[in-house]
Design an enzyme around this catalytic site. Structure first.
Site, mmCIF file in Angstrom:
data_model
loop_
_atom_site.group_PDB
_atom_site.id
_atom_site.type_symbol
_atom_site.label_atom_id
_atom_site.label_comp_id
_atom_site.label_asym_id
_atom_site.label_seq_id
_atom_site.Cartn_x
_atom_site.Cartn_y
_atom_site.Cartn_z
ATOM 1 N N LEU A 209 0.833 -1.199 0.000
ATOM 2 C CA LEU A 209 0.000 0.000 0.000
ATOM 3 C C LEU A 209 0.872 1.256 0.000
ATOM 4 O O LEU A 209 1.908 1.308 0.678
ATOM 5 C CB LEU A 209 -0.914 0.023 1.231
ATOM 6 N N GLY B 8 1.119 -5.306 1.212
ATOM 7 C CA GLY B 8 0.072 -5.333 0.192
ATOM 8 C C GLY B 8 0.526 -6.004 -1.099
ATOM 9 O O GLY B 8 -0.294 -6.550 -1.845
ATOM 10 N N ASN C 246 5.011 -7.909 6.329
ATOM 11 C CA ASN C 246 5.995 -7.313 7.242
ATOM 12 C C ASN C 246 5.378 -6.360 8.258
ATOM 13 O O ASN C 246 6.006 -6.009 9.247
ATOM 14 C CB ASN C 246 7.100 -6.599 6.461
ATOM 15 N N GLU C 247 4.113 -5.966 8.004
ATOM 16 C CA GLU C 247 3.494 -5.058 8.985
ATOM 17 C C GLU C 247 3.272 -5.743 10.329
ATOM 18 O O GLU C 247 3.071 -5.079 11.347
ATOM 19 C CB GLU C 247 2.171 -4.474 8.448
HETATM 20 C C1 LIG Z 1 -6.185 -15.003 -0.511
HETATM 21 C C2 LIG Z 1 -7.178 -14.257 0.287
HETATM 22 C C3 LIG Z 1 -6.575 -13.047 0.889
HETATM 23 C C4 LIG Z 1 -7.475 -12.414 1.891
HETATM 24 C C5 LIG Z 1 -6.858 -11.171 2.352
HETATM 25 C C6 LIG Z 1 -7.615 -10.503 3.393
HETATM 26 C C7 LIG Z 1 -7.062 -9.127 3.671
HETATM 27 C C8 LIG Z 1 -5.681 -9.208 4.187
HETATM 28 C C9 LIG Z 1 -5.190 -7.858 4.523
HETATM 29 C C10 LIG Z 1 -3.738 -7.803 4.288
HETATM 30 C C11 LIG Z 1 -3.306 -6.466 4.643
HETATM 31 C C12 LIG Z 1 -2.157 -6.079 3.803
HETATM 32 C C13 LIG Z 1 -1.622 -4.830 4.393
HETATM 33 C C14 LIG Z 1 -0.814 -4.089 3.780
HETATM 34 C C15 LIG Z 1 -0.262 -2.880 4.425
HETATM 35 C C16 LIG Z 1 0.769 -2.246 3.539
HETATM 36 O O1 LIG Z 1 0.977 -2.643 2.432
HETATM 37 S S1 LIG Z 1 1.581 -0.918 4.219
HETATM 38 C C17 LIG Z 1 2.984 -0.746 3.143
HETATM 39 C C18 LIG Z 1 4.044 -1.663 3.620
HETATM 40 N N1 LIG Z 1 5.151 -1.612 2.695
HETATM 41 C C19 LIG Z 1 6.371 -1.605 3.126
HETATM 42 O O2 LIG Z 1 6.647 -1.636 4.298
HETATM 43 C C20 LIG Z 1 7.420 -1.546 2.037
HETATM 44 C C21 LIG Z 1 8.514 -0.651 2.435
HETATM 45 N N2 LIG Z 1 9.464 -0.523 1.337
HETATM 46 C C22 LIG Z 1 10.479 -1.356 1.184
HETATM 47 O O3 LIG Z 1 10.671 -2.337 1.906
HETATM 48 C C23 LIG Z 1 11.437 -1.022 0.070
HETATM 49 O O4 LIG Z 1 11.153 0.285 -0.380
HETATM 50 C C24 LIG Z 1 11.357 -1.975 -1.142
HETATM 51 C C25 LIG Z 1 11.922 -3.352 -0.760
HETATM 52 C C26 LIG Z 1 9.931 -2.124 -1.668
HETATM 53 C C27 LIG Z 1 12.227 -1.417 -2.304
HETATM 54 O O5 LIG Z 1 13.504 -1.147 -1.816
HETATM 55 P P1 LIG Z 1 14.519 -0.273 -2.694
HETATM 56 O O6 LIG Z 1 14.555 -0.781 -4.093
HETATM 57 O O7 LIG Z 1 15.796 -0.197 -1.943
HETATM 58 O O8 LIG Z 1 13.824 1.164 -2.795
HETATM 59 P P2 LIG Z 1 13.718 2.287 -1.652
HETATM 60 O O9 LIG Z 1 14.870 3.226 -1.827
HETATM 61 O O10 LIG Z 1 13.505 1.690 -0.318
HETATM 62 O O11 LIG Z 1 12.362 3.026 -2.072
HETATM 63 C C28 LIG Z 1 12.284 3.796 -3.280
HETATM 64 C C29 LIG Z 1 11.250 4.864 -3.059
HETATM 65 O O12 LIG Z 1 9.962 4.238 -2.897
HETATM 66 C C30 LIG Z 1 9.341 4.723 -1.708
HETATM 67 N N3 LIG Z 1 8.493 3.702 -1.145
HETATM 68 C C31 LIG Z 1 8.830 2.460 -0.763
HETATM 69 N N4 LIG Z 1 7.769 1.763 -0.308
HETATM 70 C C32 LIG Z 1 6.716 2.593 -0.391
HETATM 71 C C33 LIG Z 1 5.339 2.464 -0.063
HETATM 72 N N5 LIG Z 1 4.824 1.324 0.447
HETATM 73 N N6 LIG Z 1 4.538 3.525 -0.270
HETATM 74 C C34 LIG Z 1 5.028 4.683 -0.780
HETATM 75 N N7 LIG Z 1 6.343 4.865 -1.120
HETATM 76 C C35 LIG Z 1 7.159 3.835 -0.924
HETATM 77 C C36 LIG Z 1 10.537 5.069 -0.812
HETATM 78 O O13 LIG Z 1 10.139 5.974 0.173
HETATM 79 C C37 LIG Z 1 11.481 5.685 -1.811
HETATM 80 O O14 LIG Z 1 11.056 6.997 -2.081
HETATM 81 P P3 LIG Z 1 12.133 8.166 -2.288
HETATM 82 O O15 LIG Z 1 12.982 7.750 -3.441
HETATM 83 O O16 LIG Z 1 12.921 8.252 -1.009
HETATM 84 O O17 LIG Z 1 11.306 9.370 -2.568
#
Ligand SMILES: CCCCCCCCCCCC/C=C/CC(=O)SCCNC(=O)CCNC(=O)[C@H](O)C(C)(C)COP(=O)(O)OP(=O)(O)OC[C@H]1O[C@@H](n2cnc3c(N)ncnc32)[C@H](O)[C@@H]1OP(=O)(O)O
Length: 179
Positions: free
Chosen positions: A99, A144, A168-169
């Site tokens: 997300l 996500g 990871n959350e």
């Molecule tokens: C089968 C039936 C299923 C039923 C399901 C039922 C429902 C289940 C619910 C499940 C819930 C799921 C919940 C989800 C919650 C989320 O998703 S919250 C988001 C969590 N994401 C993260 O924690 C990811 C964090 N990011 C990273 O780990 C790394 O960025 C990466 C590994 C993705 C990439 O690494 P790298 O290539 O080294 O790039 P970076 O320099 O770290 O990042 C570049 C750039 O991107 C920005 N960024 C990274 N992640 C996000 C993000 N999630 N959102 C927005 N922006 C992001 C980061 O800040 C950098 O920006 P700048 O260059 O500094 O401006």
């Protein structure tokens, strides 16, 4: 983008015998962005479409991204010739960062609600698809991103120790809801 000669837009849903319409219209109404974050190539001879996520830098799931994804899945769903969908990323090293956290930071409850509904719509659409769905996970896929790949029928992940996948959350004590 849907690289298939605009055929879908000319057809009515009823000619395909698959359910359709209302969610697409809702998603289309929501989609004001002109930038293309999803590219779709459909191979008529195999009946398989490849959907590439191309939202730099990390395919984070913003409202626009989710909306475009849903519209494209729904279009393919309506095409009776499309039997399979491969979901993959055009971004180097990342399948999806999950997300877009900026969509939920400092936003109004209404906007957060709209965003959360789009998240639900995304996974329900993929999970409920009548196409065979495969996530070709060619990079990291946290949170996500992991959810998106879990909703596919099959997952194949690039064998690279630098890539990780998981909810990871949970490390922050945040768990998936119980529904
Ligand atoms: C089968 C039936 C299923 C039923 C399901 C039922 C429902 C289940 C619910 C499940 C819930 C799921 C919940 C989800 C919650 C989320 O998703 S919250 C988001 C969590 N994401 C993260 O924690 C990811 C964090 N990011 C990273 O780990 C790394 O960025 C990466 C590994 C993705 C990439 O690494 P790298 O290539 O080294 O790039 P970076 O320099 O770290 O990042 C570049 C750039 O991107 C920005 N960024 C990274 N992640 C996000 C993000 N999630 N959102 C927005 N922006 C992001 C980061 O800040 C950098 O920006 P700048 O260059 O500094 O401006």
């Amino acid at each position: 983008m849907y690289a298939r000669s605009g055929l879908l837009s000319q057809r009515s849903c009823s000619s395909h015998g698959r359910e359709c319409a209302t969610p697409v219209l809702a998603a289309q109404r929501r989609n004001n962005s002109t930038a293309t974050k999803i590219a779709v190539e459909f191979d008529q001879s195999t009946g398989v479409a490849v959907m590439r996520l191309q939202g730099p830098p990390v395919n984070s799931l913003s409202l626009d991204f989710l909306t475009e994804l849903c519209i494209n899945v729904e279009k393919l769903e309506m095409d009776k010739n499309c039997r399979g969908l491969i979901l993959t990323s055009s971004q180097p090293k990342v399948f999806s960062a999950g997300l877009d956290i900026m969509e939920i930071y400092g936003k109004s409850p209404e906007r957060c609600g709209e965003f959360w509904r789009a998240v639900q719509e995304m996974w329900l659409k993929l999970y409920g698809s009548s196409m065979v769905t495969i996530a070709a996970i060619n990079g990291s896929s946290p949170a996500g991103g992991c959810l998106m790949s879990m909703t596919c029928d099959y997952r194949i992940m690039a064998d690279n120790p630098r890539y990780s996948i998981g909810l990871n959350e949970t490390q922050l004590g945040i768990v998936a809801p119980f529904w």
